[in-house]
Enzyme design. Structure first.
Site, short mmCIF file in Angstrom:
data_model
loop_
_atom_site.label_atom_id
_atom_site.label_comp_id
_atom_site.label_asym_id
_atom_site.label_seq_id
_atom_site.Cartn_x
_atom_site.Cartn_y
_atom_site.Cartn_z
CG HIS A 241 -1.97 1.02 1.24
ND1 HIS A 241 -3.22 0.78 0.71
CD2 HIS A 241 -2.00 2.29 1.70
CE1 HIS A 241 -3.98 1.86 0.85
NE2 HIS A 241 -3.25 2.79 1.44
CB CYS A 255 -8.77 7.69 -3.58
SG CYS A 255 -8.14 7.99 -1.91
N GLY A 287 0.46 10.35 -2.98
CA GLY A 287 0.02 10.85 -4.28
C GLY A 287 0.84 10.32 -5.44
CG ASP A 326 2.53 5.99 -10.50
OD1 ASP A 326 3.43 6.15 -9.65
OD2 ASP A 326 1.58 5.21 -10.33
NE ARG A 328 2.17 4.74 -7.30
CZ ARG A 328 0.98 4.18 -7.28
NH1 ARG A 328 0.46 3.76 -6.15
NH2 ARG A 328 0.29 4.01 -8.40
CB SER A 350 -2.12 -5.27 -5.37
OG SER A 350 -1.73 -4.21 -6.24
#
Length: 416
Positions: A241, A255, A287, A326, A328, A350
Site C-alpha cells: 500500500h 479514492c 500521491g 506516476d 512511484r 492489489s
C-alpha cells in the site's frame, strides 16, 4: 550540551588511518559487509552520503540549531533489540536482490557490538516491535460476519495482534542504477542536480557507494506466525500500500485507498487464522510519489473540468499538473520481501500491474491476485477506479464490476 562539531565537506577519499570502515554490499555475512555509518559525530568514521533518519534527519538538524538536542548524542540501544528474529536469508548475500534498505539494519547492536564498543557510532535503520491495531472497520467486519474473532490473531473487540517494523531507506547506488537501468554516474549527477545540490558528495565521492536519502520510511505489519513466510505449505496474504494521508487517516472518499487497505488487512487476518501469515507493506509515497500538494491541485483540476470529473481525463489531469502520471517506481519495492526471505505470495491484494510485475521480476511467485470488492468502493471513488480499469489495472469481474466507461465519462463527480 556537548561541544558542537563543524562538518567540513570532503571532496576526496580519506587516506591511511582516517579511512572509515568499508561497506561491501552483498557480502556473505555482517562482519564482511561492514557497518553503515551516517552519523556526523565523528566525520572520519562516515562511510555513506547523507545522514540517518531519512526525512527526519532534517528535524534533527533543526533541533540542534534550536539548542534542544546535543549534537554529539549517541543513542543508548539497551533493550531495543527486535522482538522477532528476521534473517539472515540467502537474498542478503545477493547484491542485486536488496539495493534500497540495509538488511542488517535491525541487528547492528548484535552483529557490530564490538565496533560499537570501540567507539564507532553505528545506528539501527530498522526497528521491530509488537503491537495491537484497533480499526473500526475490523469491528464492522466481525459484525458483518466477514471475520471471526479467535482471541489470538483477532479479539472480539476488533483488535488485531501484529509484529511491526519501521525501515529507513539505505540506497546502494550501483544497485539502484542497475535496478532502474541507468548509468550510476548519471544517477548520481541527477540526484545532485535535482535536489538543488543538497548532497555534493554524490558527484565528488565516487568511493562512497551508499546513500541515506531524506525520504520517508517503510512500515510493515505482520499478522500471524512469521515462520509461515518460509513454509511453502502455509498461506501468505499481502497488501502493498502506498501512502494516502487523506483517505488512510482522514477517511476522504474520493479514492479507494483506505477501503483497499482495510480489505488487505482483512485478508491478512484470514490468512493468519488459517495457520499462515499476512503482510501489509506501507510505503511513504503520497500521491503516487508526487506529493500531497500536487495531488490536491489535481483534485481541483479534475472537479473544475467543464466536462465533469471523468475517467477519461483522470490520468491526463495528473500529467498536466505534475508532468507524469506516476513517479512511484515500484522497482525498489520488492527489497522488503527479499529482506523478509519471502519467495511467494499466495494472495496478493492489489490491482496494480506495476507492483505485481516488480515482484515477479525479483523472482517472487504470486498466486491469486485479489481486487477490491465492488461494494467497498466509495461512490466518489468510481472515477478513479474506472480510470484504473481503463488503464489496464487487473480486475476480476466476479469481484470488481467495471462501470460502463462511456456512461461514466459523461458524468460529473456529484453523480457518483
Amino acid at each position: 550540551m556537548g561541544e558542537q562539531k563543524h562538518i567540513v565537506l570532503t571532496s576526496h577519499p580519506p587516506k591511511g588511518d582516517l579511512r572509515p570502515p568499508e561497506v561491501v554490499w552483498g557480502a556473505p555475512d555482517a562482519k564482511t559487509r561492514g557497518p553503515v555509518i551516517g552519523s556526523n559525530n565523528t566525520p572520519q568514521q562516515r562511510n555513506v552520503i547523507g545522514v540517518h533518519s531519512g526525512a527526519y534527519g532534517l528535524y534533527r538538524a533543526l533541533a540542534i540549531a534550536a539548542g534542544t538536542l546535543d549534537p554529539v548524542h549517541k543513542p543508548d540501544l539497551t533493550n531495543t533489540s527486535p522482538t522477532d528474529q528476521i534473517g539472515p536469508f540467502p537474498q542478503w548475500a545477493q547484491p542485486e536482490k536488496i539495493v534500497s534498505i540495509d538488511p542488517y539494519g535491525h541487528m547492528v547492536a548484535q552483529v557490530f557490538a564490538e565496533q560499537i564498543a570501540s567507539g564507532l557510532d553505528i545506528r539501527p535503520t530498522i526497528a521491530i516491535t509488537k503491537a495491537r491495531i484497533h480499526l473500526p472497520e475490523l469491528r464492522e467486519a466481525i459484525s458483518a460476519g466477514r471475520l471471526t474473532p479467535d482471541n489470538a490473531i483477532l479479539s472480539p473487540s476488533g483488535e488485531a495482534s501484529v509484529t511491526k517494523a519501521a525501515i529507513e531507506p539505505v540506497w546502494y547506488l550501483p544497485g539502484i542504477a542497475t535496478r532502474l537501468g541507468v548509468d550510476e554516474g548519471e544517477l548520481r549527477r541527477t540526484l545532485f542536480e535535482y535536489t538543488g545540490g543538497m548532497f555534493p558528495e554524490l558527484v565528488t565521492r565516487g568511493d562512497l557507494k551508499v546513500f541515506l536519502p531524506p525520504i520517508g520510511n517503510i512500515s510493515i505489519y505482520i499478522l500471524g506466525d512469521l515462520e509461515a513466510f518460509w513454509d511453502p505449505d502455509r498461506p501468505v496474504a499481502c497488501r502493498v500500500h502506498d501512502e494516502c494521508n487523506g483517505s488512510d487517516v482522514f477517511g476522504s472518499d474520493i479514492c479507494t485507498c483506505r477501503p483497499y487497505l482495510i480489505h488487505g488487512i482483512e485478508e491478512c487476518v484470514k490468512s493468519a487464522q488459517a495457520g499462515g501469515a499476512g503482510l501489509i507493506v506501507y510505503n511513504r509515497k503520497e500521491g503516487r510519489a508526487l506529493g500531497e500538494v500536487t495531488k490536491f491541485l489535481v483534485y481541483n483540476a479534475r472537479k473544475r473540468n467543464p466536462l465533469g470529473d471523468t475517467a477519461a481525463a483522470y490520468f491526463e489531469r495528473t500529467e498536466c499538473v505534475a508532468g507524469v502520471q506516476d513517479m512511484r517506481f515500484q522497482d525498489l519495492m520488492p527489497d522488503v520481501f527479499n529482506w523478509l526471505g519471502i519467495t511467494r505470495i499466495d494472495r496478493f491484494v492489489s490491482m496494480s500491474d506495476m507492483k505485481h510485475d516488480a515482484l515477479v521480476a525479483q523472482g517472487i511467485e504470486i498466486g491469486e491476485r485479489v481486487p477490491i470488492p465492488d461494494e467497498l468502493i466509495p461512490p466518489d471513488a468510481r472515477v478513479e477506479m474506472d480510470a484504473k480499469k481503463a488503464a489496464g489495472y487487473f480486475i476480476d469481474e466476479t469481484v470488481s464490476k467495471p462501470t460502463d466507461l462511456t456512461e461514466a465519462q459523461g458524468r460529473d463527480l456529484d453523480d457518483y
